[in-house]
Enzyme design. Structure first.
Site, mmCIF file in Angstrom:
data_model
loop_
_atom_site.group_PDB
_atom_site.id
_atom_site.type_symbol
_atom_site.label_atom_id
_atom_site.label_comp_id
_atom_site.label_asym_id
_atom_site.label_seq_id
_atom_site.Cartn_x
_atom_site.Cartn_y
_atom_site.Cartn_z
ATOM 1 N N HIS A 36 -13.061 4.214 9.016
ATOM 2 C CA HIS A 36 -14.455 4.047 9.125
ATOM 3 C C HIS A 36 -15.044 4.812 10.508
ATOM 4 O O HIS A 36 -14.129 5.202 11.172
ATOM 5 C CB HIS A 36 -14.986 2.632 9.268
ATOM 6 C CG HIS A 36 -14.338 1.767 10.163
ATOM 7 N ND1 HIS A 36 -14.289 1.936 11.552
ATOM 8 C CD2 HIS A 36 -13.366 0.645 10.005
ATOM 9 C CE1 HIS A 36 -13.539 0.873 11.925
ATOM 10 N NE2 HIS A 36 -12.878 0.277 10.933
ATOM 11 N N HIS A 39 -12.785 4.382 13.781
ATOM 12 C CA HIS A 39 -11.390 5.095 13.651
ATOM 13 C C HIS A 39 -11.921 6.745 14.136
ATOM 14 O O HIS A 39 -11.082 7.142 14.637
ATOM 15 C CB HIS A 39 -10.766 5.366 12.369
ATOM 16 C CG HIS A 39 -10.189 3.983 11.853
ATOM 17 N ND1 HIS A 39 -10.740 3.133 10.759
ATOM 18 C CD2 HIS A 39 -9.379 3.085 12.361
ATOM 19 C CE1 HIS A 39 -10.046 2.085 10.617
ATOM 20 N NE2 HIS A 39 -9.377 2.111 11.493
ATOM 21 N N GLU A 150 -11.520 -1.220 21.329
ATOM 22 C CA GLU A 150 -11.360 -2.512 22.197
ATOM 23 C C GLU A 150 -11.703 -3.632 21.278
ATOM 24 O O GLU A 150 -11.590 -4.615 21.589
ATOM 25 C CB GLU A 150 -12.274 -2.261 23.209
ATOM 26 C CG GLU A 150 -11.844 -1.380 24.307
ATOM 27 C CD GLU A 150 -13.131 -1.552 25.536
ATOM 28 O OE1 GLU A 150 -14.259 -2.020 25.055
ATOM 29 O OE2 GLU A 150 -12.574 -1.181 26.599
#
Ligand code: PAF
Length: 296
Positions: A36, A39, A150
């Site tokens: 998605h 990435h 993160e």
């Protein structure tokens, strides 16, 4: 436009060795596919820092806690390759299962400390599976840089610790969580939410941000977290696995945002387990926080 797909370590090493002759920096973006925008933002960040970018795609059985979850994990290699090609990524490394875990595979990498608590408390063995496969991907690719989101904040700490402890010469680059317009953190699991769950889902990030603001203002974590838990359940979540304030640098538990911190959550919406986290900056001038000296 297409991206070369490599299935085994031998071919991977041959390609990287050929690149190395010209001396470029090589980056790796480890994924389990179902790519998605989160990435893709890692791939773009990698392309800014490195000359060659390898995206890995391996749905790692060792990091799943249930066979059902592993079976339900989306597998969309064809679409993933089509998303990567226009970005200019240089290789999709999608190894066969037997390439990663050949018969007789017996090694387990276990990172103490940062793997414990949070997701580690609810997903026994999960971070061993992550640390083991990521160490293999680092060693197989020999990359100089690796990019992680993160969103999986504890995973980021586990990977950093593992690379440091094993002297793997790779720089771990952390990238901010990418969110949908309504604030929901992007995740490959979001596609499993029903329409009504999808409507309720962004409340989690909203509640985290409000709680983080109160923590930064100096409120004690006990009070803020108890109220935020209630708010998450009222928003339609079935269960809050954990909601905790931890130190940003080593994930140690905090009672107040007395230093740079993270508020981390895992909660179930129907049958889907979502995780998220936000940064909690300490109040300006709080004890232990650098405050510029007043002008003389
Ligand atoms: O974050 C993920 O998708 C996975 O945990 C990773 C890092 C690719 C290891 O399998």
């Amino acid at each position: 436009m297409s991206i070369p797909i490599v299935r085994n370590v031998r071919e991977l090493r041959t390609a990287v060795a050929a690149w190395r002759k010209e001396g470029p920096k090589v980056a790796v973006v480890p994924t389990m596919g179902a790519l998605h925008e989160g990435h893709l933002s890692l791939v773009r960040a990698a392309l800014e820092r490195a000359d060659r970018v390898i995206v890995t795609l391996f749905v790692n059985p060792k990091q799943f806690n249930s066979a059902a979850d592993l079976a339900a994990y989306p597998r969309t290699e064809h679409e993933d390759a089509a998303k990567l090609a226009p970005l200019g990524a240089h290789m999709l490394y999608a190894p066969y299962g037997a390439e990663m875990y050949p018969d007789g595979f017996a090694t387990n990498i276990s990172v103490a400390g940062v793997s414990e608590g949070l997701c580690g408390a609810y997903r026994p063995g999960h971070f061993d599976g992550v640390a083991t496969v990521v160490a293999k991907l680092f060693l197989q690719t020999g990359a100089d840089l690796a990019f992680f989101g993160e969103k999986d904040f504890q995973q980021l700490h586990v990977v950093r610790r593992m690379a440091r402890d094993l002297d793997i010469p790779i720089e771990i680059v952390a990238c901010r969580t990418v969110r949908e317009e309504d604030g929901l953190a992007m995740s490959s699991r979001n596609v499993r939410l029903s329409a009504s769950e999808r409507n309720a889902a962004p409340k989690l990030a909203e509640i985290l941000v409000e709680a983080a603001d109160r923590l930064t203002a100096g409120a004690p974590a006990d009070d803020v977290l108890a109220e935020a838990r209630q708010a998450i359940l009222l928003a339609g979540y079935r269960e809050v696995e954990y909601l905790e304030l931890r130190s940003d640098d080593d994930l140690s538990p905090l009672e107040m945002a007395s230093k740079p911190a993270r508020l981390l959550v895992a909660a179930w919406l129907g049958d889907v387990r979502l995780i998220d986290n936000v940064s909690v900056p300490p109040k300006q001038g709080a004890a232990g926080v650098f405050a510029p000296a007043a002008a003389a």
